[in-house]
Design a protein around this motif. Structure first.
Motif, mmCIF file in Angstrom:
data_model
loop_
_atom_site.group_PDB
_atom_site.id
_atom_site.type_symbol
_atom_site.label_atom_id
_atom_site.label_comp_id
_atom_site.label_asym_id
_atom_site.label_seq_id
_atom_site.Cartn_x
_atom_site.Cartn_y
_atom_site.Cartn_z
ATOM 1 N N GLN A 83 1.600 12.400 -7.680
ATOM 2 C CA GLN A 83 1.315 12.376 -6.091
ATOM 3 C C GLN A 83 0.001 11.777 -5.859
ATOM 4 O OE1 GLN A 83 3.015 16.017 -5.166
ATOM 5 N NE2 GLN A 83 5.242 15.175 -4.839
ATOM 6 N N ASN A 84 -1.046 12.532 -6.690
ATOM 7 C CA ASN A 84 -2.122 12.085 -6.118
ATOM 8 C C ASN A 84 -2.652 10.895 -6.527
ATOM 9 O OD1 ASN A 84 -2.934 14.741 -4.965
ATOM 10 N ND2 ASN A 84 -3.699 15.667 -6.825
ATOM 11 N N LEU A 85 -2.275 10.427 -7.627
ATOM 12 C CA LEU A 85 -2.365 9.217 -8.109
ATOM 13 C C LEU A 85 -1.826 8.073 -7.119
ATOM 14 C CD1 LEU A 85 -3.346 6.935 -10.269
ATOM 15 C CD2 LEU A 85 -1.162 7.379 -11.605
ATOM 16 N N MET A 86 -0.842 8.050 -6.855
ATOM 17 C CA MET A 86 -0.044 7.205 -5.905
ATOM 18 C C MET A 86 -0.925 7.117 -4.579
ATOM 19 S SD MET A 86 2.212 6.063 -7.593
ATOM 20 C CE MET A 86 3.658 5.354 -6.787
ATOM 21 N N ASN A 87 -1.299 8.391 -4.116
ATOM 22 C CA ASN A 87 -2.204 8.512 -2.981
ATOM 23 C C ASN A 87 -3.368 7.664 -3.024
ATOM 24 O OD1 ASN A 87 -0.251 9.640 -1.263
ATOM 25 N ND2 ASN A 87 -1.120 11.950 -1.928
ATOM 26 N N ASP A 88 -4.231 7.795 -4.292
ATOM 27 C CA ASP A 88 -5.491 7.066 -4.662
ATOM 28 C C ASP A 88 -5.245 5.759 -4.519
ATOM 29 O OD1 ASP A 88 -6.427 9.515 -4.842
ATOM 30 O OD2 ASP A 88 -6.732 9.630 -6.802
ATOM 31 N N ILE A 89 -3.886 5.197 -5.080
ATOM 32 C CA ILE A 89 -3.683 3.619 -5.152
ATOM 33 C C ILE A 89 -3.560 3.316 -3.962
ATOM 34 C CG2 ILE A 89 -2.002 1.957 -5.841
ATOM 35 C CD1 ILE A 89 -1.377 3.894 -8.548
ATOM 36 N N ARG A 90 -2.696 3.903 -3.056
ATOM 37 C CA ARG A 90 -2.649 3.611 -1.635
ATOM 38 C C ARG A 90 -3.962 3.278 -0.835
ATOM 39 N NH1 ARG A 90 1.609 7.149 -1.904
ATOM 40 N NH2 ARG A 90 3.475 6.578 -2.053
ATOM 41 N N PHE A 91 -4.799 4.349 -1.012
ATOM 42 C CA PHE A 91 -5.912 4.389 -0.603
ATOM 43 C C PHE A 91 -6.960 3.203 -0.860
ATOM 44 C CE2 PHE A 91 -10.628 5.487 -0.611
ATOM 45 C CZ PHE A 91 -10.706 5.976 0.975
ATOM 46 N N CYS A 92 -6.939 2.919 -2.088
ATOM 47 C CA CYS A 92 -7.668 1.848 -2.763
ATOM 48 C C CYS A 92 -7.273 0.425 -2.084
ATOM 49 C CB CYS A 92 -7.739 1.665 -4.231
ATOM 50 S SG CYS A 92 -8.836 2.933 -4.867
ATOM 51 N N LEU A 93 -5.908 0.436 -1.893
ATOM 52 C CA LEU A 93 -5.274 -0.931 -1.432
ATOM 53 C C LEU A 93 -5.215 -0.950 0.076
ATOM 54 C CD1 LEU A 93 -2.436 -1.016 -4.204
ATOM 55 C CD2 LEU A 93 -4.638 -2.253 -4.074
ATOM 56 N N ASN A 94 -5.669 0.160 0.809
ATOM 57 C CA ASN A 94 -5.837 0.380 2.288
ATOM 58 C C ASN A 94 -4.314 0.135 2.782
ATOM 59 O OD1 ASN A 94 -8.451 0.082 2.742
ATOM 60 N ND2 ASN A 94 -8.681 -1.796 2.186
ATOM 61 N N LYS A 95 -3.395 1.057 2.024
ATOM 62 C CA LYS A 95 -1.921 0.943 2.530
ATOM 63 C C LYS A 95 -1.913 2.517 3.246
ATOM 64 C CE LYS A 95 0.489 -1.680 -1.091
ATOM 65 N NZ LYS A 95 1.792 -1.834 -1.422
ATOM 66 N N GLN A 96 -0.979 2.228 4.122
ATOM 67 C CA GLN A 96 -0.547 3.566 4.890
ATOM 68 C C GLN A 96 0.177 4.484 3.830
ATOM 69 O OE1 GLN A 96 1.046 2.692 8.652
ATOM 70 N NE2 GLN A 96 -1.061 1.623 9.249
ATOM 71 N N LYS A 97 0.215 5.828 4.385
ATOM 72 C CA LYS A 97 0.979 6.632 3.533
ATOM 73 C C LYS A 97 2.684 6.330 3.442
ATOM 74 C CE LYS A 97 1.283 11.799 3.544
ATOM 75 N NZ LYS A 97 0.845 13.010 4.178
ATOM 76 N N HIS A 98 3.151 5.856 4.245
ATOM 77 C CA HIS A 98 4.719 5.601 4.238
ATOM 78 C C HIS A 98 4.881 4.128 3.378
ATOM 79 C CE1 HIS A 98 3.403 3.375 7.594
ATOM 80 N NE2 HIS A 98 4.443 2.333 7.473
ATOM 81 N N HIS A 99 3.732 3.430 2.913
ATOM 82 C CA HIS A 99 3.762 2.340 2.319
ATOM 83 C C HIS A 99 4.110 2.502 0.779
ATOM 84 C CE1 HIS A 99 1.381 -0.248 5.314
ATOM 85 N NE2 HIS A 99 2.783 0.104 5.968
ATOM 86 N N TYR A 100 4.965 1.619 0.192
ATOM 87 C CA TYR A 100 5.239 1.671 -1.136
ATOM 88 C C TYR A 100 4.203 0.966 -1.950
ATOM 89 C CZ TYR A 100 10.018 2.679 0.259
ATOM 90 O OH TYR A 100 11.219 3.009 1.027
ATOM 91 N N VAL A 101 4.341 1.659 -3.346
ATOM 92 C CA VAL A 101 3.452 1.256 -4.401
ATOM 93 C C VAL A 101 4.369 0.271 -5.306
ATOM 94 C CG1 VAL A 101 1.857 1.569 -6.194
ATOM 95 C CG2 VAL A 101 1.659 3.138 -4.278
ATOM 96 N N THR A 102 3.857 -1.002 -5.471
ATOM 97 C CA THR A 102 4.505 -1.866 -6.359
ATOM 98 C C THR A 102 4.260 -1.653 -8.038
ATOM 99 O OG1 THR A 102 2.945 -3.481 -6.397
ATOM 100 C CG2 THR A 102 4.654 -3.860 -4.759
ATOM 101 N N ILE A 103 5.094 -2.021 -8.764
ATOM 102 C CA ILE A 103 4.871 -1.720 -10.134
ATOM 103 C C ILE A 103 3.519 -2.572 -10.606
ATOM 104 C CG2 ILE A 103 5.742 -2.380 -12.599
ATOM 105 C CD1 ILE A 103 8.538 -1.734 -11.482
ATOM 106 N N LYS A 104 3.435 -3.936 -10.065
ATOM 107 C CA LYS A 104 2.179 -4.691 -10.229
ATOM 108 C C LYS A 104 0.892 -3.719 -9.764
ATOM 109 C CE LYS A 104 0.057 -9.092 -9.645
ATOM 110 N NZ LYS A 104 0.416 -10.380 -8.928
ATOM 111 N N GLU A 105 0.969 -3.323 -8.566
ATOM 112 C CA GLU A 105 -0.360 -2.588 -8.117
ATOM 113 C C GLU A 105 -0.369 -1.399 -9.135
ATOM 114 O OE1 GLU A 105 0.343 -3.757 -3.453
ATOM 115 O OE2 GLU A 105 1.315 -1.920 -4.180
ATOM 116 N N PHE A 106 0.737 -0.720 -9.597
ATOM 117 C CA PHE A 106 0.436 0.630 -10.355
ATOM 118 C C PHE A 106 0.020 -0.032 -11.556
ATOM 119 C CE2 PHE A 106 2.337 3.541 -13.303
ATOM 120 C CZ PHE A 106 1.673 4.600 -13.026
ATOM 121 N N ALA A 107 0.313 -1.124 -12.081
ATOM 122 C CA ALA A 107 0.044 -1.685 -13.438
ATOM 123 C C ALA A 107 -1.545 -1.875 -13.463
ATOM 124 C CB ALA A 107 0.662 -2.895 -13.998
ATOM 125 N N GLU A 108 -1.962 -2.684 -12.296
ATOM 126 C CA GLU A 108 -3.383 -3.201 -12.320
ATOM 127 C C GLU A 108 -4.227 -1.692 -12.122
ATOM 128 O OE1 GLU A 108 -3.276 -5.717 -8.975
ATOM 129 O OE2 GLU A 108 -2.607 -7.550 -9.935
#
Length: 67
Positions: A23-48
């Motif tokens: 959960q923390n990792l997903m929040n970090d990814i969202r933060f780095c990508l300037n996404k809001q809390k309710h936005h999804y993380v794509t597999i491509k973004e996760f992989a990168e």
């Protein structure tokens, strides 16, 4: 149809980490990508972000879906 997004429980299995760390990792990814809390993380973004190839992630998701 190919899966587009990844969820913390899936990240937990793929990376062999606790749910809270996933959960923390997903929040970090969202933060780095300037996404809001309710936005999804794509597999491509996760992989990168994690450095794990998209192919390996998709393989792992397919494998865990069968079990």
């Amino acid at each position: 149809m190919q899966k587009l997004t990844i969820f913390p429980k899936e990240a937990m299995v793929i990376l062999d980490i606790s749910l809270r760390k996933a959960q923390n990792l997903m929040n970090d990814i969202r933060f780095c990508l300037n996404k809001q809390k309710h936005h999804y993380v794509t597999i491509k973004e996760f992989a990168e972000y994690t450095g794990v190839s998209e192919e390996l992630i998709l393989f792992s998701l397919e494998r865990t879906k069968r079990h």
